[in-house]
Design an enzyme around this catalytic site. Sequence first.
Site, PDB file in Angstrom:
ATOM      1  N   ASP A 173      -0.606  -7.400   1.406  1.00 59.25           N
ATOM      2  CA  ASP A 173      -0.125  -6.013   1.486  1.00 59.25           C
ATOM      3  C   ASP A 173       1.541  -6.408   1.657  1.00 59.25           C
ATOM      4  OD1 ASP A 173       0.336  -3.344   1.960  1.00 59.25           O
ATOM      5  OD2 ASP A 173      -0.637  -3.103   3.996  1.00 59.25           O
ATOM      6  N   SER A 232       4.245   2.230   8.294  1.00 56.55           N
ATOM      7  CA  SER A 232       3.784   1.232   7.288  1.00 56.55           C
ATOM      8  C   SER A 232       4.963   0.561   6.595  1.00 56.55           C
ATOM      9  CB  SER A 232       2.727   1.774   6.291  1.00 56.55           C
ATOM     10  OG  SER A 232       1.640   1.993   6.955  1.00 56.55           O
ATOM     11  N   GLY A 233       5.007  -0.484   6.268  1.00 55.83           N
ATOM     12  CA  GLY A 233       6.332  -1.357   5.420  1.00 55.83           C
ATOM     13  C   GLY A 233       7.301  -1.440   6.311  1.00 55.83           C
ATOM     14  N   HIS A 239       0.670  -1.039  -0.031  1.00 53.47           N
ATOM     15  CA  HIS A 239      -0.104  -0.004  -0.035  1.00 53.47           C
ATOM     16  C   HIS A 239       0.870   1.403  -0.020  1.00 53.47           C
ATOM     17  CE1 HIS A 239       0.237   0.028   4.382  1.00 53.47           C
ATOM     18  NE2 HIS A 239       0.129   1.435   4.029  1.00 53.47           N
TER      19      HIS A 239
HETATM   20  C1  4AZ Z   1      -1.223   3.526   8.770  1.00 51.50           C
HETATM   21  O1  4AZ Z   1      -2.041   4.402   8.499  1.00 51.50           O
HETATM   22  C2  4AZ Z   1      -1.328   2.657   9.914  1.00 51.50           C
HETATM   23  N1  4AZ Z   1      -1.887   1.202  14.374  1.00 51.50           N
HETATM   24  C3  4AZ Z   1      -0.287   1.945  10.023  1.00 51.50           C
HETATM   25  C4  4AZ Z   1      -0.336   1.323  11.235  1.00 51.50           C
HETATM   26  C5  4AZ Z   1      -1.332   1.288  11.942  1.00 51.50           C
HETATM   27  C6  4AZ Z   1      -2.423   2.094  11.757  1.00 51.50           C
HETATM   28  C7  4AZ Z   1      -2.387   2.799  10.441  1.00 51.50           C
HETATM   29  C8  4AZ Z   1      -1.344   0.361  13.087  1.00 51.50           C
HETATM   30  O2  4AZ Z   1      -0.054   3.664   7.890  1.00 51.50           O
END
Ligand code: 4AZ
Length: 415
Positions: A269, A365-366, A222
Site C-alpha cells: 500500500d 491514510s497516506g 489505496h
Molecule cells: C482508513 O480507513 C483508516 N486506525 C486509516 C487508518 C486506520 C483505520 C482506517 C487506523 O483510511
Amino acid sequence: MKLLEPWKLALIALGIVLFMALVIGLLVYFLLFDKEIYFYNAAFTFTNIPYGPDLEKQTSKQFRDLSTGIETLVTRTFRDSSLDKKYIRSHVVKMRPDGSNGPRVVAEVVLMFHFASRDNIAALSERVKSLLFRQVQTTMGYLATDPSTFTLSETKKENGEHMLNNCCGMRTSKLPAYTDRVTGGTSAQDGAWPWQASLQLRGSHRCGATLISNTWLVTAAHCFRGQRDPSQWTASFGTVIQPPKSLRYIHNIIIHEQYADNPSNHNNDIALVQLSSPVEFTSEIRKVCLPEASQVFPHNTSCFVTGWGALEDNGECVNNLQQAEVRIIKTDICNREEVYNGVITPGMVCAGYLEGKVDACQGDSGGPLVTADTRQMWYLVGIVSWGDECAKKNKPGVYTRVTYYRDWIATKTGI
Ligand code: 4AZ
C-alpha cells in the site's frame, strides 16, 4: 503626626503600581522578546576520515554518526561556556572532500545563537570563534582536525534559514520541546510537521502524504482506488487545509506494481506522487528524512502520526492538522490472535497502543508516521494504511513499512 490625605496616598500608590508595571513590562520585553537568531557557518577539516560516497547523503549511517560526534562536541563547547544561554544548536549540513590527497573531509556546520539587540554582537562573534578554535586546537575526541583550515563566519539569517530549510527532517526551532502529545491527539503548530501534505480529489481532502523532496510525495496506494487520473488531484501544504500555504497540481502518480486494487487488500500500500512543479522549502514546508533500508526501529519506539483525518471512527475530516504520539508494536505482538491474527506482513509495521484510545483514522491514510533520531532529525517510519476502525482495544494502526520499500522508492525517484 500628620497623615497624608487619602487622595495623595492613592496617587502615590497608583504611581508605584504604574512604575512596577513599567519595570516588569520592560524586563519581560528585554528578557523574552528582544532576541534575534544569529547564524554562523563553520567549516571543520578532519584528517583521519576518508571521503566516500556514503558521506554525500545526509541519511547514511556514516553521515549521521560523524555529524552526531561533531554536533555533540560543538554543543559541549558552548554548554561549558558563558555562551550557554545564548547557544541554540548546531547542525552539520554538508560533508565534502577537501581537495587534497589523504583521508580529509570538510564538515560544514550551521550554528544558531539567540542574541539580544543590546548585546555587543562583534564581541560575541569573536567569543564564538575563539571558543571553537580552542576546541579544534586541543581535541575533538576521536576526530583529528586541522586547525589551520578552520573557518567561521557570520551569515545572513536568510542564508542560515535556507540551509536548514533544505535539510530533511527538520522541524521549526521556535517551537517548544516536543512534549505535545488524530484520535486522541492535539492540534499542530505551524512548521511542526512541515513535510505533511494533503492530497485532494477535485478540491476535497482525501488523504495525507509526505514530502520526500521538493517534487515527490510518498503516500498510500489505496488513496487512488478508482481515481488514478493525476489531473483530478492537487496537493496542499501548511497546517490548515483552508487556506493552504501552497498548492500544486499533480504530474504523475506511481502506484506499487504489486498493489492489488481491491478493498480487502492491504499489501504494498504505497504510491509516489510527482508534483507539477517543485515547492519552495520554507520554515513551514520541508522534506522528511527517508531511512536506509537497513535501519531498524525497535519495539516501543516513540513516533508521531499526523493528519486531517477523523477524530473518531466514521467522523468528519478537520481543517487543523492533528498530531498524536504512538509507539511501535513489534510484529510478533501485532500478529497475535487477539490482535491481527497473522495478517501483518513484512511490508507493514504496527503502531499505537493495545489499550486503544490514540490512533490514526479515516482521512489520515497516506500520511506520515515519523520518529526523531538523537540529532532531532525526523525519519519516515510508516505510511498510514489500515486498521480495524480507530483507537479500538487490541486494534492498533497498521502502516506501510518504509524501510521495506526504500529501494523501490529509490528506483522510481532517484531519492
Ligand atoms: C482508513 O480507513 C483508516 N486506525 C486509516 C487508518 C486506520 C483505520 C482506517 C487506523 O483510511
